[in-house]
Scaffold this motif. Structure first.
Motif, PDB file in Angstrom:
ATOM      1  N   ILE A  65       0.848  -1.186   0.000  1.00 55.11           N
ATOM      2  CA  ILE A  65       0.000   0.000   0.000  1.00 55.11           C
ATOM      3  C   ILE A  65       0.888   1.242   0.000  1.00 55.11           C
ATOM      4  CG2 ILE A  65      -1.787  -1.234   1.280  1.00 55.11           C
ATOM      5  CD1 ILE A  65      -1.104   0.721   3.649  1.00 55.11           C
ATOM      6  N   ASP A  66       0.251   2.401  -0.198  1.00 57.59           N
ATOM      7  CA  ASP A  66       0.945   3.686  -0.143  1.00 57.59           C
ATOM      8  C   ASP A  66       0.029   4.656   0.591  1.00 57.59           C
ATOM      9  OD1 ASP A  66       2.487   5.912  -0.469  1.00 57.59           O
ATOM     10  OD2 ASP A  66       2.358   5.994  -2.649  1.00 57.59           O
ATOM     11  N   ALA A  67       0.260   4.833   1.887  1.00 61.14           N
ATOM     12  CA  ALA A  67      -0.611   5.635   2.743  1.00 61.14           C
ATOM     13  C   ALA A  67      -0.081   7.062   2.858  1.00 61.14           C
ATOM     14  CB  ALA A  67      -0.721   4.998   4.124  1.00 61.14           C
ATOM     15  N   PRO A  68      -0.930   8.024   3.278  1.00 60.44           N
ATOM     16  CA  PRO A  68      -0.487   9.412   3.442  1.00 60.44           C
ATOM     17  C   PRO A  68       0.617   9.545   4.491  1.00 60.44           C
ATOM     18  CG  PRO A  68      -2.884   9.287   3.434  1.00 60.44           C
ATOM     19  CD  PRO A  68      -2.372   7.875   3.526  1.00 60.44           C
ATOM     20  N   THR A  69       1.426  10.583   4.344  1.00 63.04           N
ATOM     21  CA  THR A  69       2.486  10.837   5.322  1.00 63.04           C
ATOM     22  C   THR A  69       1.992  11.706   6.470  1.00 63.04           C
ATOM     23  OG1 THR A  69       3.262  12.746   4.052  1.00 63.04           O
ATOM     24  CG2 THR A  69       4.296  10.628   3.580  1.00 63.04           C
ATOM     25  N   ILE A  70       0.829  12.340   6.340  1.00 65.75           N
ATOM     26  CA  ILE A  70       0.216  13.115   7.413  1.00 65.75           C
ATOM     27  C   ILE A  70      -1.035  12.379   7.868  1.00 65.75           C
ATOM     28  CG2 ILE A  70      -0.933  15.271   8.047  1.00 65.75           C
ATOM     29  CD1 ILE A  70       0.869  16.719   6.074  1.00 65.75           C
ATOM     30  N   GLY A 164      -2.699  17.405  13.274  1.00 63.87           N
ATOM     31  CA  GLY A 164      -2.187  16.180  12.685  1.00 63.87           C
ATOM     32  C   GLY A 164      -0.690  16.115  12.884  1.00 63.87           C
ATOM     33  N   TYR A 165      -0.103  14.993  12.477  1.00 66.86           N
ATOM     34  CA  TYR A 165       1.335  14.788  12.621  1.00 66.86           C
ATOM     35  C   TYR A 165       1.890  14.111  11.381  1.00 66.86           C
ATOM     36  CZ  TYR A 165       0.731  15.841  17.572  1.00 66.86           C
ATOM     37  OH  TYR A 165       0.437  16.460  18.758  1.00 66.86           O
ATOM     38  N   LEU A 166       3.126  14.477  11.039  1.00 68.85           N
ATOM     39  CA  LEU A 166       3.836  13.719  10.029  1.00 68.85           C
ATOM     40  C   LEU A 166       4.210  12.376  10.646  1.00 68.85           C
ATOM     41  CD1 LEU A 166       4.168  16.753   9.058  1.00 68.85           C
ATOM     42  CD2 LEU A 166       6.282  15.980   7.962  1.00 68.85           C
ATOM     43  N   ARG A 167       3.958  11.316   9.917  1.00 67.68           N
ATOM     44  CA  ARG A 167       4.148   9.986  10.495  1.00 67.68           C
ATOM     45  C   ARG A 167       5.613   9.754  10.864  1.00 67.68           C
ATOM     46  NH1 ARG A 167       3.122   6.665   4.809  1.00 67.68           N
ATOM     47  NH2 ARG A 167       5.173   7.067   3.907  1.00 67.68           N
ATOM     48  N   PRO A 168       5.874   9.191  12.038  1.00 64.79           N
ATOM     49  CA  PRO A 168       7.250   8.867  12.424  1.00 64.79           C
ATOM     50  C   PRO A 168       7.680   7.492  11.947  1.00 64.79           C
ATOM     51  CG  PRO A 168       5.791   8.449  14.248  1.00 64.79           C
ATOM     52  CD  PRO A 168       4.925   8.971  13.135  1.00 64.79           C
ATOM     53  N   GLU A 169       6.744   6.731  11.383  1.00 68.31           N
ATOM     54  CA  GLU A 169       7.012   5.413  10.810  1.00 68.31           C
ATOM     55  C   GLU A 169       5.909   5.134   9.798  1.00 68.31           C
ATOM     56  OE1 GLU A 169       6.783   2.622  14.018  1.00 68.31           O
ATOM     57  OE2 GLU A 169       4.625   2.878  14.282  1.00 68.31           O
ATOM     58  N   THR A 170       6.190   4.312   8.821  1.00 74.86           N
ATOM     59  CA  THR A 170       5.155   4.012   7.830  1.00 74.86           C
ATOM     60  C   THR A 170       4.154   2.997   8.358  1.00 74.86           C
ATOM     61  OG1 THR A 170       6.388   2.192   6.782  1.00 74.86           O
ATOM     62  CG2 THR A 170       6.814   4.427   5.974  1.00 74.86           C
ATOM     63  N   ALA A 171       4.478   2.330   9.456  1.00 77.27           N
ATOM     64  CA  ALA A 171       3.660   1.219   9.950  1.00 77.27           C
ATOM     65  C   ALA A 171       2.226   1.627  10.258  1.00 77.27           C
ATOM     66  CB  ALA A 171       4.304   0.622  11.199  1.00 77.27           C
ATOM     67  N   GLN A 172       2.032   2.815  10.862  1.00 81.16           N
ATOM     68  CA  GLN A 172       0.680   3.181  11.293  1.00 81.16           C
ATOM     69  C   GLN A 172      -0.284   3.283  10.124  1.00 81.16           C
ATOM     70  OE1 GLN A 172      -0.220   3.005  14.416  1.00 81.16           O
ATOM     71  NE2 GLN A 172       1.922   2.517  14.879  1.00 81.16           N
ATOM     72  N   GLY A 173       0.196   3.647   8.943  1.00 78.26           N
ATOM     73  CA  GLY A 173      -0.679   3.682   7.775  1.00 78.26           C
ATOM     74  C   GLY A 173      -1.220   2.311   7.434  1.00 78.26           C
ATOM     75  N   PHE A 191      -0.911 -13.109   6.454  1.00 74.54           N
ATOM     76  CA  PHE A 191      -0.644 -12.323   5.255  1.00 74.54           C
ATOM     77  C   PHE A 191       0.206 -11.118   5.650  1.00 74.54           C
ATOM     78  CE2 PHE A 191      -4.597 -10.406   6.829  1.00 74.54           C
ATOM     79  CZ  PHE A 191      -4.360  -9.036   6.692  1.00 74.54           C
ATOM     80  N   GLY A 192       0.934 -10.595   4.672  1.00 72.94           N
ATOM     81  CA  GLY A 192       1.825  -9.470   4.925  1.00 72.94           C
ATOM     82  C   GLY A 192       1.458  -8.269   4.085  1.00 72.94           C
ATOM     83  N   VAL A 193       1.731  -7.093   4.622  1.00 70.08           N
ATOM     84  CA  VAL A 193       1.487  -5.831   3.918  1.00 70.08           C
ATOM     85  C   VAL A 193       2.769  -5.009   3.995  1.00 70.08           C
ATOM     86  CG1 VAL A 193       0.059  -3.761   3.748  1.00 70.08           C
ATOM     87  CG2 VAL A 193      -0.941  -5.904   4.597  1.00 70.08           C
ATOM     88  N   THR A 194       3.240  -4.523   2.861  1.00 70.62           N
ATOM     89  CA  THR A 194       4.465  -3.732   2.819  1.00 70.62           C
ATOM     90  C   THR A 194       4.170  -2.293   2.433  1.00 70.62           C
ATOM     91  OG1 THR A 194       4.955  -4.175   0.488  1.00 70.62           O
ATOM     92  CG2 THR A 194       5.777  -5.773   2.102  1.00 70.62           C
ATOM     93  N   GLN A 195       5.106  -1.440   2.756  1.00 70.10           N
ATOM     94  CA  GLN A 195       5.027  -0.036   2.356  1.00 70.10           C
ATOM     95  C   GLN A 195       6.436   0.549   2.324  1.00 70.10           C
ATOM     96  OE1 GLN A 195       2.419   3.967   3.222  1.00 70.10           O
ATOM     97  NE2 GLN A 195       2.537   2.473   4.839  1.00 70.10           N
ATOM     98  N   VAL A 196       6.744   1.271   1.274  1.00 62.45           N
ATOM     99  CA  VAL A 196       8.008   1.996   1.162  1.00 62.45           C
ATOM    100  C   VAL A 196       7.671   3.476   1.061  1.00 62.45           C
ATOM    101  CG1 VAL A 196      10.116   2.342  -0.178  1.00 62.45           C
ATOM    102  CG2 VAL A 196       9.084   0.060  -0.046  1.00 62.45           C
ATOM    103  N   GLY A 197       8.184   4.285   1.964  1.00 63.65           N
ATOM    104  CA  GLY A 197       7.830   5.700   1.913  1.00 63.65           C
ATOM    105  C   GLY A 197       8.554   6.516   2.947  1.00 63.65           C
TER     106      GLY A 197
END
Length: 596
Positions: A65-70, A164-173, A191-197
């Motif tokens: 997935i590709d989640a928002p950074t905020i 709001g906050y800029l995410r400190p890790e991609t995991a929360q998305g 199952f696994g979910v990945t994110q690069v960001g």
């Protein structure tokens, strides 16, 4: 040679000069902790990300997935980051410069894990070591050490009513979107979910160039498992050799590394969780594949005081640069902390249905509230009160023992007479139950991996009595695949063929640079210094050879050259880049040039 400079100094100079990375906004004085990747660095970083996706997303059959950074403030209230995502800060009484207290202690003592100290203990260490401000030299003894939250805060929309906050890790998305993502996984574990960001942390004292920055890239995998049923297939990694530094060894005066295999370490308990062992094995092979020096690599287990608030066990992949060990990835068992917290705060369903092998008969507390009473009493909140009663009956049946029962809806307390709820305990036949999955997280620092690859690839030698600097980067991640040179630039036939080769190789998906400036030796040196694995030289001998037109292909590290038909270039170089062939394979098949 430049042996008088440290490894980091040599790397920083080369990175800036050759377009790998440099401080951002330098025209305006720059801001610590922010870096721009130049043409070479951006390509290397992108190749590392692609290699990670190929191994941890594609080969593992995971979703991406590709989640928002905020993200809004409630996300980080639930995750615990607003309360616990802190570093130790000590402020200079003279110049008011802020410093990370644990870093100051570690830089001036033999203590390697100062972050495990309490605030009071850190202040005592600063006083005992007579530490001074690195900026102005003022004494820091007696100064308080305080927690500083690393989150970047912002406002979503006009005004300040929606923080709001800029995410400190991609995991929360990934965690926040679990109720929807589980549907894409057909509600079947594991199952696994990945994110690069990008992720953001307002570091107190950024340092070591791209190792500790305020904006960085993570590549994370969240593996969702049923802790009672799901086990990884360790057969794929059981024989992978690893160098471990467990917490038990770190706490000994004479503690040492353990050289073992993943299978043996899981079996004897050195690695206490099979899923963590599985991903350590996968990571070991991946890091070796992309070019990390395995003689400067280890897995270190976190001490109890180091672990994040959500982690029951954690191992770091660490690389050695300039005599220091830096964390380049973390492998954490997060249990059901994240999903349970988001379920609690959001009241969404963060569970997955576990099917029983055979149906079971159980006693279950149920309610069937009389809406003719709840409606007039609670108005528009009646439906929410009914839902709250149903949840309470399932969670705490004893709450219905009295004459009245109390529930909370949107922060407001509501009292209902027990007989109105129609509470009962019934026998039901059920086919399964809803469980909250546990999470295993491999989290990779992309920037730190890039730094490690460059540091471990940096080499200096002499060629033809000249000093040479080169980057021995793996062909899979090198920013350029090949350089193409006409031997001389004033012969149209050579230039035309070189242009054709460039077009053909680019059409085949290879990254190519064309260079006709200066001597052939100088052109080789330029490409060596940026890590280009191969250089192709178009010369008259190749045009005039019997049969097919050929060119010379030079390998970067050894300087060896072979003569390869132009028609075979794209396939052969593509095979080497993909790891299916090596230069030695090509040298065994094609004519190798000698100095004779």
């Amino acid at each position: 040679m430049t042996a008088d400079r440290t490894e980091g100094e040599r790397l920083t100079e080369l990175a800036k000069r050759r377009g790998y990375y440099f401080g951002s906004s330098e025209a305006y004085g720059g801001t610590a902790g922010f870096y721009t990747y130049g043409p070479q660095g951006a390509a290397l970083k992108s190749n590392v990300e692609d290699a990670w996706r190929e191994r941890f997303t594609v080969q593992e059959g995971n979703l991406e997935i590709d989640a928002p950074t905020i993200m809004p403030e409630p996300v980080f209230e639930a995750s615990g980051h607003l309360d616990t995502f802190d570093d130790m800060l000590v402020e200079c009484p003279e110049c008011a410069e802020s410093h990370r207290a644990d870093h100051l202690i570690e830089d001036n003592s033999d203590l390697e894990d100062a972050e495990t100290l309490s605030l009071e203990e850190a202040a005592e260490e600063i006083a005992a070591l007579d530490l001074v401000c690195p900026n102005c030299g003022a004494e820091l003894a007696g100064q308080s050490v305080d927690n500083f939250n690393l989150m970047f805060e912002t406002n979503i929309g006009p005004g300040s009513s929606d923080p709001g906050y800029l995410r400190p890790e991609t995991a929360q998305g990934i965690f926040v979107e679990f109720p929807r993502i589980k549907e894409y996984a057909r509600n079947r574990l594991p199952f696994g979910v990945t994110q690069v960001g990008r992720a953001y942390r307002n570091e107190i004292s950024p340092r070591k160039s791209i190792v500790r920055t305020r904006e960085f890239t993570q590549a994370e995998l969240e593996q969702f498992i049923d802790p009672e049923r799901d086990e990884p297939d360790l057969s794929a990694v059981e024989d992978v050799a690893v160098l471990l530094y467990p917490a038990t060894e770190q706490q000994k005066d004479d503690g040492d590394y353990i050289e073992t295999t993943i299978g043996a370490a899981v079996e004897d308990g050195s690695i206490g969780n099979a899923w963590l062992g599985y991903f350590l094995g996968i990571a070991q092979e991946w890091y070796e594949r992309v070019g990390v020096d395995m003689d400067r690599f280890r897995f270190r287990q976190h001490l109890a005081g180091e672990r994040a608030h959500y982690s029951s066990d954690c191992w770091d992949a660490e690389s050695e640069v300039d005599g220091d060990w830096i964390e380049i990835a973390g492998f954490s068992y997060r249990s059901d902390y994240d999903l349970s917290k988001h379920a609690e705060y959001s009241e969404e369903d963060y569970t997955v249905f576990r099917q029983y092998d055979e149906p079971k008969t159980v006693e279950r507390a149920v309610v069937d509230p009389d809406m003719s009473v709840l409606g007039p009493k609670f108005g528009g909140a009646a439906g929410d009160v009914k839902d709250a009663l149903e949840r309470l009956a399932e969670r705490d049946p004893d709450a219905f023992d009295g004459d009245e029962v109390t529930v909370e809806v949107d922060g407001e307390t509501h009292t209902v007479e027990t007989d109105v709820t129609n509470f009962a305990v019934e026998e039901q036949t059920i086919n399964g139950e809803h469980i909250t999955p546990h999470v295993v997280e491999p989290s990779f620092g992309v920037d730190r991996t890039v730094y490690t690859l460059l540091a471990h690839a940096y080499e200096e030698d002499e060629v033809d009595d000249e000093e040479r600097t080169y980057l021995s980067l793996s062909p899979e991640v090198a920013p350029r695949d090949v350089g193409v040179f006409p031997l001389v630039s004033n012969v149209p036939e050579l230039v035309d063929l070189a242009d054709e080769i460039v077009d053909d190789l680019r059409a085949a998906g290879l990254s190519v640079v064309y260079d006709d400036s200066g001597s052939i030796g100088r052109r080789y040196r330029r490409q060596d210094e940026v890590g280009t694995p191969f250089c192709i030289t178009v010369d008259r001998d190749g045009l005039e050879s019997d049969g097919e037109t050929t060119v010379t292909v030079r390998e970067r590290d050894s300087g060896r050259q072979i003569r390869v038909p132009v028609s075979a270039l794209a396939d052969e170089l593509g095979a080497v880049r993909g790891g299916d062939r090596t230069f030695d394979d090509l040298a065994a098949e094609y004519d190798e040039l000698t100095d004779d």
